[in-house]
Design a protein around this motif. Structure first.
Motif, PDB file in Angstrom:
ATOM      1  N   PRO A  31      38.248 -71.536  17.215  1.00  0.00           N
ATOM      2  CA  PRO A  31      36.791 -71.006  16.729  1.00  0.00           C
ATOM      3  C   PRO A  31      36.365 -70.896  15.225  1.00  0.00           C
ATOM      4  CG  PRO A  31      37.990 -69.252  17.534  1.00  0.00           C
ATOM      5  CD  PRO A  31      38.793 -70.188  17.599  1.00  0.00           C
ATOM      6  N   ILE A  32      36.502 -72.222  14.601  1.00  0.00           N
ATOM      7  CA  ILE A  32      36.304 -72.119  12.988  1.00  0.00           C
ATOM      8  C   ILE A  32      34.808 -71.930  12.863  1.00  0.00           C
ATOM      9  CG2 ILE A  32      35.755 -74.637  13.123  1.00  0.00           C
ATOM     10  CD1 ILE A  32      37.634 -72.772  10.573  1.00  0.00           C
ATOM     11  N   LEU A  33      33.684 -72.416  13.639  1.00  0.00           N
ATOM     12  CA  LEU A  33      32.305 -72.039  13.203  1.00  0.00           C
ATOM     13  C   LEU A  33      32.105 -70.510  13.297  1.00  0.00           C
ATOM     14  CD1 LEU A  33      30.493 -75.035  14.910  1.00  0.00           C
ATOM     15  CD2 LEU A  33      31.219 -74.915  12.734  1.00  0.00           C
ATOM     16  N   THR A  34      32.577 -69.802  14.246  1.00  0.00           N
ATOM     17  CA  THR A  34      32.173 -68.479  14.235  1.00  0.00           C
ATOM     18  C   THR A  34      33.023 -67.812  13.139  1.00  0.00           C
ATOM     19  OG1 THR A  34      32.224 -68.443  16.681  1.00  0.00           O
ATOM     20  CG2 THR A  34      32.475 -66.211  15.659  1.00  0.00           C
ATOM     21  N   LEU A  35      34.308 -68.262  12.640  1.00  0.00           N
ATOM     22  CA  LEU A  35      34.803 -67.652  11.458  1.00  0.00           C
ATOM     23  C   LEU A  35      34.041 -68.014  10.415  1.00  0.00           C
ATOM     24  CD1 LEU A  35      37.522 -66.534  10.344  1.00  0.00           C
ATOM     25  CD2 LEU A  35      38.327 -68.757  10.417  1.00  0.00           C
ATOM     26  N   ILE A  36      33.589 -69.188  10.166  1.00  0.00           N
ATOM     27  CA  ILE A  36      32.815 -69.506   9.081  1.00  0.00           C
ATOM     28  C   ILE A  36      31.285 -68.668   8.938  1.00  0.00           C
ATOM     29  CG2 ILE A  36      31.194 -71.321   8.129  1.00  0.00           C
ATOM     30  CD1 ILE A  36      33.400 -73.201   8.869  1.00  0.00           C
ATOM     31  N   PHE A  87      43.846 -65.179  23.728  1.00  0.00           N
ATOM     32  CA  PHE A  87      44.882 -64.563  24.436  1.00  0.00           C
ATOM     33  C   PHE A  87      45.186 -65.247  25.864  1.00  0.00           C
ATOM     34  CE2 PHE A  87      44.258 -61.324  20.895  1.00  0.00           C
ATOM     35  CZ  PHE A  87      45.216 -61.782  20.183  1.00  0.00           C
ATOM     36  N   GLU A  88      44.056 -65.075  26.494  1.00  0.00           N
ATOM     37  CA  GLU A  88      44.071 -65.347  28.000  1.00  0.00           C
ATOM     38  C   GLU A  88      44.657 -66.510  28.216  1.00  0.00           C
ATOM     39  OE1 GLU A  88      40.718 -62.883  30.716  1.00  0.00           O
ATOM     40  OE2 GLU A  88      39.918 -64.703  29.833  1.00  0.00           O
ATOM     41  N   GLY A  93      49.657 -66.762  19.165  1.00  0.00           N
ATOM     42  CA  GLY A  93      49.579 -67.241  17.639  1.00  0.00           C
ATOM     43  C   GLY A  93      48.211 -67.462  17.201  1.00  0.00           C
ATOM     44  N   SER A  94      47.483 -68.114  17.970  1.00  0.00           N
ATOM     45  CA  SER A  94      46.082 -68.848  17.656  1.00  0.00           C
ATOM     46  C   SER A  94      45.300 -67.684  17.483  1.00  0.00           C
ATOM     47  CB  SER A  94      45.336 -69.701  18.434  1.00  0.00           C
ATOM     48  OG  SER A  94      46.203 -70.959  17.999  1.00  0.00           O
ATOM     49  N   GLY A  95      45.284 -66.674  18.422  1.00  0.00           N
ATOM     50  CA  GLY A  95      44.240 -65.335  18.744  1.00  0.00           C
ATOM     51  C   GLY A  95      44.685 -64.483  17.579  1.00  0.00           C
ATOM     52  N   LEU A  97      46.177 -65.122  14.694  1.00  0.00           N
ATOM     53  CA  LEU A  97      45.489 -65.939  13.366  1.00  0.00           C
ATOM     54  C   LEU A  97      44.261 -65.684  13.350  1.00  0.00           C
ATOM     55  CD1 LEU A  97      46.338 -67.729  10.862  1.00  0.00           C
ATOM     56  CD2 LEU A  97      45.886 -69.539  12.378  1.00  0.00           C
ATOM     57  N   TYR A  98      43.465 -65.798  14.247  1.00  0.00           N
ATOM     58  CA  TYR A  98      42.049 -65.724  14.253  1.00  0.00           C
ATOM     59  C   TYR A  98      41.626 -64.365  13.968  1.00  0.00           C
ATOM     60  CZ  TYR A  98      37.138 -66.181  15.809  1.00  0.00           C
ATOM     61  OH  TYR A  98      35.702 -66.414  16.116  1.00  0.00           O
ATOM     62  N   ILE A  99      42.082 -63.419  14.547  1.00  0.00           N
ATOM     63  CA  ILE A  99      41.856 -62.159  14.309  1.00  0.00           C
ATOM     64  C   ILE A  99      42.243 -61.759  12.764  1.00  0.00           C
ATOM     65  CG2 ILE A  99      42.219 -59.704  14.573  1.00  0.00           C
ATOM     66  CD1 ILE A  99      42.878 -60.381  17.587  1.00  0.00           C
ATOM     67  N   VAL A 100      43.405 -61.915  12.314  1.00  0.00           N
ATOM     68  CA  VAL A 100      43.656 -61.895  10.714  1.00  0.00           C
ATOM     69  C   VAL A 100      43.097 -62.498   9.905  1.00  0.00           C
ATOM     70  CG1 VAL A 100      45.670 -62.150   9.143  1.00  0.00           C
ATOM     71  CG2 VAL A 100      46.120 -61.312  11.492  1.00  0.00           C
ATOM     72  N   LEU A 101      42.755 -63.854  10.230  1.00  0.00           N
ATOM     73  CA  LEU A 101      41.650 -64.664   9.121  1.00  0.00           C
ATOM     74  C   LEU A 101      40.286 -64.087   9.331  1.00  0.00           C
ATOM     75  CD1 LEU A 101      42.663 -68.249   9.748  1.00  0.00           C
ATOM     76  CD2 LEU A 101      42.887 -67.162   7.714  1.00  0.00           C
ATOM     77  N   SER A 102      39.761 -63.690  10.502  1.00  0.00           N
ATOM     78  CA  SER A 102      38.514 -63.228  10.369  1.00  0.00           C
ATOM     79  C   SER A 102      38.069 -61.757   9.771  1.00  0.00           C
ATOM     80  CB  SER A 102      37.932 -63.081  11.828  1.00  0.00           C
ATOM     81  OG  SER A 102      37.993 -64.236  12.625  1.00  0.00           O
ATOM     82  N   VAL A 103      39.188 -60.941   9.871  1.00  0.00           N
ATOM     83  CA  VAL A 103      38.978 -59.920   9.220  1.00  0.00           C
ATOM     84  C   VAL A 103      39.375 -59.816   7.691  1.00  0.00           C
ATOM     85  CG1 VAL A 103      40.105 -57.273   8.979  1.00  0.00           C
ATOM     86  CG2 VAL A 103      39.767 -58.311  11.189  1.00  0.00           C
ATOM     87  N   SER A 104      40.350 -60.651   7.376  1.00  0.00           N
ATOM     88  CA  SER A 104      40.679 -60.909   5.998  1.00  0.00           C
ATOM     89  C   SER A 104      39.502 -61.647   5.259  1.00  0.00           C
ATOM     90  CB  SER A 104      42.046 -61.629   5.829  1.00  0.00           C
ATOM     91  OG  SER A 104      43.102 -60.936   6.503  1.00  0.00           O
ATOM     92  N   LEU A 105      39.114 -62.305   5.830  1.00  0.00           N
ATOM     93  CA  LEU A 105      37.990 -63.428   5.052  1.00  0.00           C
ATOM     94  C   LEU A 105      36.509 -62.736   5.123  1.00  0.00           C
ATOM     95  CD1 LEU A 105      38.548 -67.079   6.433  1.00  0.00           C
ATOM     96  CD2 LEU A 105      39.292 -66.168   4.155  1.00  0.00           C
ATOM     97  N   CYS A 106      36.318 -61.740   6.097  1.00  0.00           N
ATOM     98  CA  CYS A 106      35.104 -60.923   5.918  1.00  0.00           C
ATOM     99  C   CYS A 106      35.217 -59.987   4.888  1.00  0.00           C
ATOM    100  CB  CYS A 106      34.930 -60.694   7.307  1.00  0.00           C
ATOM    101  SG  CYS A 106      34.279 -61.987   8.258  1.00  0.00           S
ATOM    102  N   LEU A 107      36.239 -59.267   4.811  1.00  0.00           N
ATOM    103  CA  LEU A 107      36.520 -58.080   3.648  1.00  0.00           C
ATOM    104  C   LEU A 107      36.633 -58.942   2.519  1.00  0.00           C
ATOM    105  CD1 LEU A 107      39.394 -56.051   5.291  1.00  0.00           C
ATOM    106  CD2 LEU A 107      36.927 -55.367   4.928  1.00  0.00           C
ATOM    107  N   LEU A 108      37.300 -60.173   2.162  1.00  0.00           N
ATOM    108  CA  LEU A 108      37.020 -60.926   0.920  1.00  0.00           C
ATOM    109  C   LEU A 108      35.646 -61.375   0.785  1.00  0.00           C
ATOM    110  CD1 LEU A 108      38.463 -62.437  -1.475  1.00  0.00           C
ATOM    111  CD2 LEU A 108      38.782 -64.361   0.063  1.00  0.00           C
TER     112      LEU A 108
END
Length: 122
Positions: A31-36, A87-88, A93-95, A97-108
Motif C-alpha cells: 500500500p505505497i500510495l497510502t504510505l505516501i 496480516f490476514e 513481514g510486509s504488514g 514493515l508497513y506499520i514500522v515505515l508508516s509510523v517512522s515516516l510520519c514522525l519524520l
C-alpha cells in the motif's frame, strides 16, 4: 459557525487530494500510495503546527489546514485496514514493515514539517 465551515472546506480539499493520489497507477500490492499520503500529511501538519506557534495563522486558518485539510487527507483508518489485510493474507513481514515505515515516516514528516516552518520564519 465559521469554524465548522472552515473545517468542512478544508476537509473537502484534503479528501479530493487524497483521492487524486489514489488514482496514481501503482504496480505493487504494497500500500505505497497510502504510505505516501500519510507521510505527506504528516509533513503538512508538522509545518502547520510550526507556523501556528508563531501566531502567523489565525485560528480559522489552523482549523482549515490542520483539522480540515490534514484530517480529510490522511488515511489512518485505511492504513489500519491495509495492515490488517496484509496480516490476514499471511504477509506478516510486509504488514510489519508497513506499520514500522508508516509510523517512522510520519514522525519524520512531523519533524521535517516543523523544521521547514522554522526555516521559513527566519
Amino acid at each position: 459557525m465559521i469554524r465548522f465551515i472552515m473545517v468542512g472546506l478544508g476537509g473537502a480539499l484534503g479528501a479530493m487530494a487524497r483521492y487524486g493520489i489514489s488514482l496514481i497507477p501503482s504496480r505493487t500490492s504494497f500500500p505505497i500510495l497510502t504510505l505516501i499520503t500519510n507521510t505527506l500529511g504528516a509533513i503538512l501538519i508538522g509545518f502547520i503546527v510550526g507556523i501556528s506557534t508563531r501566531n502567523e495563522f489565525s485560528e480559522n486558518k489552523v482549523l482549515f489546514w490542520k483539522t480540515g485539510v490534514c484530517g480529510g487527507f490522511t488515511t489512518f483508518s485505511t492504513f489500519s485496514l491495509e495492515a490488517w489485510n496484509l496480516f490476514e493474507k499471511g504477509r506478516i513481514g510486509s504488514g510489519g514493515l508497513y506499520i514500522v515505515l508508516s509510523v517512522s515516516l510520519c514522525l519524520l514528516g512531523i519533524c521535517l514539517g516543523k523544521m521547514a516552518a522554522v526555516k521559513i520564519g527566519r
